[in-house]
Design an enzyme around this catalytic site. Structure first.
Site, PDB file in Angstrom:
ATOM      1  CE1 TYR A 166     -38.937  -7.208 -23.074  1.00 15.52           C
ATOM      2  CE2 TYR A 166     -38.532  -9.390 -22.168  1.00 15.52           C
ATOM      3  CZ  TYR A 166     -38.670  -8.136 -22.026  1.00 15.52           C
ATOM      4  OH  TYR A 166     -38.541  -7.388 -20.765  1.00 15.52           O
ATOM      5  CG  HIS A 214     -32.782  -5.651 -10.215  1.00  9.59           C
ATOM      6  ND1 HIS A 214     -32.881  -4.302  -9.776  1.00  9.59           N
ATOM      7  CD2 HIS A 214     -33.449  -5.329 -11.714  1.00  9.59           C
ATOM      8  CE1 HIS A 214     -33.431  -3.377 -10.490  1.00  9.59           C
ATOM      9  NE2 HIS A 214     -33.586  -3.937 -11.700  1.00  9.59           N
ATOM     10  CD  GLU A 258     -36.846  -5.760 -14.154  1.00  7.37           C
ATOM     11  OE1 GLU A 258     -36.579  -5.462 -15.363  1.00  7.37           O
ATOM     12  OE2 GLU A 258     -35.964  -5.508 -13.277  1.00  7.37           O
ATOM     13  CD  GLU A 294     -38.145  -2.450 -13.782  1.00 12.28           C
ATOM     14  OE1 GLU A 294     -37.127  -2.615 -13.050  1.00 12.28           O
ATOM     15  OE2 GLU A 294     -37.810  -1.729 -14.887  1.00 12.28           O
ATOM     16  CG  HIS A 296     -29.064  -4.401 -11.644  1.00 11.63           C
ATOM     17  ND1 HIS A 296     -29.303  -5.498 -12.223  1.00 11.63           N
ATOM     18  CD2 HIS A 296     -29.952  -3.359 -12.308  1.00 11.63           C
ATOM     19  CE1 HIS A 296     -30.214  -5.511 -13.161  1.00 11.63           C
ATOM     20  NE2 HIS A 296     -30.359  -4.090 -13.364  1.00 11.63           N
ATOM     21  CG  ASP A 301     -35.670  -0.149 -12.670  1.00  7.29           C
ATOM     22  OD1 ASP A 301     -35.982  -0.009 -13.882  1.00  7.29           O
ATOM     23  OD2 ASP A 301     -34.649  -1.188 -12.620  1.00  7.29           O
ATOM     24  CG  ASP A 309      -9.860  20.108 -20.758  1.00  7.44           C
ATOM     25  OD1 ASP A 309     -10.889  19.902 -21.361  1.00  7.44           O
ATOM     26  OD2 ASP A 309      -9.559  21.224 -20.382  1.00  7.44           O
ATOM     27  CG  HIS A 329     -29.494  -4.011 -21.660  1.00  7.82           C
ATOM     28  ND1 HIS A 329     -28.564  -4.782 -21.131  1.00  7.82           N
ATOM     29  CD2 HIS A 329     -30.667  -4.016 -20.587  1.00  7.82           C
ATOM     30  CE1 HIS A 329     -28.968  -5.377 -19.997  1.00  7.82           C
ATOM     31  NE2 HIS A 329     -30.134  -5.199 -19.534  1.00  7.82           N
ATOM     32  NE  ARG A 371     -37.941  -4.079 -18.628  1.00  4.85           N
ATOM     33  CZ  ARG A 371     -37.389  -4.014 -20.054  1.00  4.85           C
ATOM     34  NH1 ARG A 371     -37.220  -4.840 -20.690  1.00  4.85           N
ATOM     35  NH2 ARG A 371     -36.800  -2.624 -20.348  1.00  4.85           N
ATOM     36  CG  ASP A 429     -36.366   0.030 -17.778  1.00  6.16           C
ATOM     37  OD1 ASP A 429     -36.222   0.435 -16.853  1.00  6.16           O
ATOM     38  OD2 ASP A 429     -35.927  -1.440 -18.007  1.00  6.16           O
ATOM     39  CG  HIS A 465     -35.558 -10.299 -18.378  1.00  9.64           C
ATOM     40  ND1 HIS A 465     -36.385 -10.079 -17.429  1.00  9.64           N
ATOM     41  CD2 HIS A 465     -36.013  -9.565 -19.483  1.00  9.64           C
ATOM     42  CE1 HIS A 465     -37.492  -9.397 -17.614  1.00  9.64           C
ATOM     43  NE2 HIS A 465     -37.342  -9.064 -19.081  1.00  9.64           N
TER      44      HIS A 465
END
Length: 441
Positions: free
Chosen positions: A387, A353, A383, A406, A360, A270, A39, A242, A404, A259, A349
């Site tokens: 890797y 975006h 970005e 970004e 996104h 971002d 709940d 991710h 990365r 990130d 990737h």
């Protein structure tokens, strides 16, 4: 914004949507509350399309627009309920919501079905988020059937159903000054959080400790929530795009990829930064880092009005592919690597975006098979990354390096503005910030 300014601001958006519709009725619901366990609920977050048009943040609400010669905007929302307000907090109720948010009419949410069926009589089209939720699809069919049942009385039902999101997506793609002010503030808060993370990182600490530093900086500066689950990935974890476990210890000699961005009044930031846990890049780490930074710079050069959406990505890929050849990660010619997409082993990737109310954000990237042209007021991320998972054919010093970089970028009349520039990204600048922090220990 002052209340009167906010009323006219959101009313102007509703008028623009009604004009884009031409004629017909639009129904845009907000997001439902979601049960987390038993709940208790997840913290509530409104639907972005609904909020963009209303500024109304309560659950159980629907916006209805009637387009045509005499356009109208109607809000359906929860009624006042003093007992529930003791438990859950203030709610506007229809009368106060109509006055505070500038609707032509407001009604209890329980009246939606009857009112909608009546509003659809002799209208040419129904606009709503088609296919977004089976329950709303079913209700839309019931409304249409209720009107069709009156055919013998000379009442016509809409003969066209259209997804309203496509129209709102186009509106949201170019940001107005109020949106940009919020996004710049969110960017500053997030940049400060990344600086704080760099200053706090030490070998032996855990990823979650650094995540806590980010969350602290977000909230103490007024941001309501992270814009998405923060990625705090040390060492090989940075090669998981991710990664969100954020529970591993930070090791001396590893890099830490973060990130993370805050959400402020619905608008996202971002940012990704990658830095050495011990405050000093190794030679191999610096070589890869500078390559990714150069790829980002090449992409930024292509973020300008008139350029196609894919041009920044193509520029970044070309730099990264050449870097992979230079580092002996790949072999052959640059043209062959690009044609065969061999670079995707280490860079899989896209380079950015859209960014706004959603991380996104709304908006098509292609239209009629052609990449969309950039124009002033569009906001996006840039970005690139690399890797390098451990493998027998990967030089040992490069194994398990994930990087990365970004930033959030606004397309301007002459090029672009990096609104997250306050987060350091030059290797020397990062090392200096971390060195100064350790000197104060």
């Amino acid at each position: 914004m002052k209340p009167n300014e906010a009323i006219s601001h959101f009313a102007g958006r509703r008028e623009r949507l009604a004009q884009a519709m031409g004629a017909g009725v639009a129904m845009i619901p907000t997001a439902p509350e979601r049960v987390r366990n038993r709940d208790t609920h997840f913290p509530y977050r409104f639907d972005s399309h609904f909020y963009y048009l209303t500024g109304f943040g309560e659950p159980e609400a629907v916006l209805v627009l009637v387009a045509g010669k005499t356009p109208r905007s109607l809000l359906f929302c929860r009624e006042k309920n003093p007992e529930r307000e003791i438990w859950d907090g203030f709610r506007y109720g229809p009368q106060a919501a109509q006055e505070r948010f500038g609707f032509d009419e407001a009604h209890p949410i329980a009246a939606l079905d009857d009112k909608l069926a009546a509003l659809l009589e002799d209208q040419p089209a129904l606009f709503y988020p088609v296919g977004a939720d089976p329950e709303w699809d079913a209700r839309a069919i019931r409304w249409l059937n209720a009107v069709r049942a009156k055919a013998r009385a000379g009442i016509a039902a809409p003969d066209r159903v259209q997804d309203v999101r496509a129209l709102i997506d186009d509106m949201r793609l170019v940001k107005d000054p109020q949106e940009l002010a919020l996004m710049r503030r969110a960017a500053r808060i997030s940049a400060g959080a990344h600086r704080r993370a760099m200053q706090a990182a030490r070998p032996g600490r855990h990823e979650y400790e650094i995540e806590a530093e980010l969350l602290h900086e977000f909230r103490r500066n007024g941001a309501q929530t992270p814009a998405y689950t923060s990625i705090v990935a040390g060492g090989a974890n940075a090669c998981v795009l991710h990664y969100v476990f954020n529970d591993a210890p930070l090791r001396d000699g590893d890099l830490l990829l973060i990130d993370a961005g805050c959400e402020l009044d619905g608008y996202a930031s971002d940012i990704t930064r990658t830095f050495p846990v011990n405050g000093r890049f190794s030679g191999a780490q610096r070589a890869v880092y500078d390559m990714v930074l150069a790829a980002q710079a090449a992409a930024m050069e292509k973020v300008r009005p008139g350029n196609a959406w894919n041009e920044p990505h193509d520029a970044a890929v070309r730099v990264l592919a050449q870097g992979m050849l230079d580092l002996k990660l790949l072999s052959g010619s640059l043209d062959a690597v690009l044609e065969k997409e061999a670079y995707k082993r280490f860079y899989m990737h896209r380079t950015g975006h859209w960014l706004g109310l959603d991380v996104h954000d709304a908006g098509e990237y292609k239209r009629s098979g052609a990449w969309r042209a950039l124009q002033p007021g569009m906001t996006l991320t840039v970005e690139p990354g690399l890797y390098i998972r451990a493998a027998d054919d990967v030089p040992e010093p490069l194994r398990d390096i994930g990087i990365r970089i970004e930033d959030d970028v606004l397309v301007t009349e002459r090029g672009c503005e990096v609104i997250t520039a306050e987060a350091p990204k030059g290797a020397a600048d990062i090392e200096a910030l971390m060195r100064d922090a350790r000197a104060r220990d």
